[in-house]
Scaffold this motif. Sequence first.
Motif: not given
Length: 235
Positions: A64-78, A80-92
């Motif tokens: 995007l050549k931008m320094d922030y994203i206004d809204l970041y979505l999980i596109h689809w659940p998968s 066996g995904m580890k939602l907790e782990d994903a949200f650790r990253g998203l929260n960071k």
Amino acid sequence: MEVGYTHFDTAEYYAAGHSEELVGRAVRETKTKREDVFITTKVSPEHLNYNDVLNSCENSLRRLKMDYIDLYLIHWPSIGMKLEDAFRGLNKLVRDGKVKHLGVSNFKLKLVKQSQELSETPIITNQIPYSLPNRTYVENGVLEYCQQNDILITAYTPVKFRSVRVNKTLGEIAKAHAATPFQIALAWLVMQPRVITIPMSFNPQHIKENFDAAEIQLSAKEMTQLNNAWDKNDD
Ligand SMILES: NC(=O)c1ccc[n+]([C@@H]2O[C@H](COP(=O)([O-])OP(=O)(O)OC[C@H]3O[C@@H](n4cnc5c(N)ncnc54)[C@H](OP(=O)(O)O)[C@@H]3O)[C@@H](O)[C@H]2O)c1
């Protein structure tokens, strides 16, 4: 952008990242101020672990050549995904200022509630398929839950259905408003509480018509007629 759209929906998945490059280029080449647009992009289901979430976001920002994203979505659940782990990253990402808001897409009720628990900031949207003939997320209770819990519904694929041109009720209401059936299909969505929509078009005239559809006011009677104008699974 010339028409007045300010919200752009993309994803790392779309055209393998090229869609993000084009969105970024359009913002730069029209000399639009970053704060005057709202950019939504998405992390793909195969990247739903801590490190991959961080990497995906970095790659999206680079394209995007931008320094922030206004809204970041999980596109689809998968599976066996580890939602907790994903949200650790998203929260960071939110704490680091790289992402302003978090949301999800194609999430059923249980996953929406889990996401709310795991997210340090409000889940601001669930992006789902929702249109006159497609009421899947009404029937599974997601729409009502989101409306009651201050989560926007972003309705995707709002006009891509076969009967859009031939449904009698839709045609009559369109005629009464001097509008197209596509515009009425969009107006029916955005008249509903906490529902926004993201139509896609390559055609400049359609792009303008879709923008103008936001101004169409449907009566309560017309809303009810449209609610009832499709049988279950009737496209
Ligand atoms: N989160 C997800 O999993 C997910 C999945 C699918 C889509 N999405 C998002 O939702 C966006 C829209 O969904 P979509 O592309 O599937 O479906 P859509 O916007 O409902 O339909 C797009 C099609 O409708 C036509 N169209 C649009 N406006 C029109 C108008 N006013 N009059 C006549 N035809 C019109 C377009 O043709 P013309 O180009 O000829 O106008 C195009 O063929 C996507 O771009 C994407 O950002 C998200």
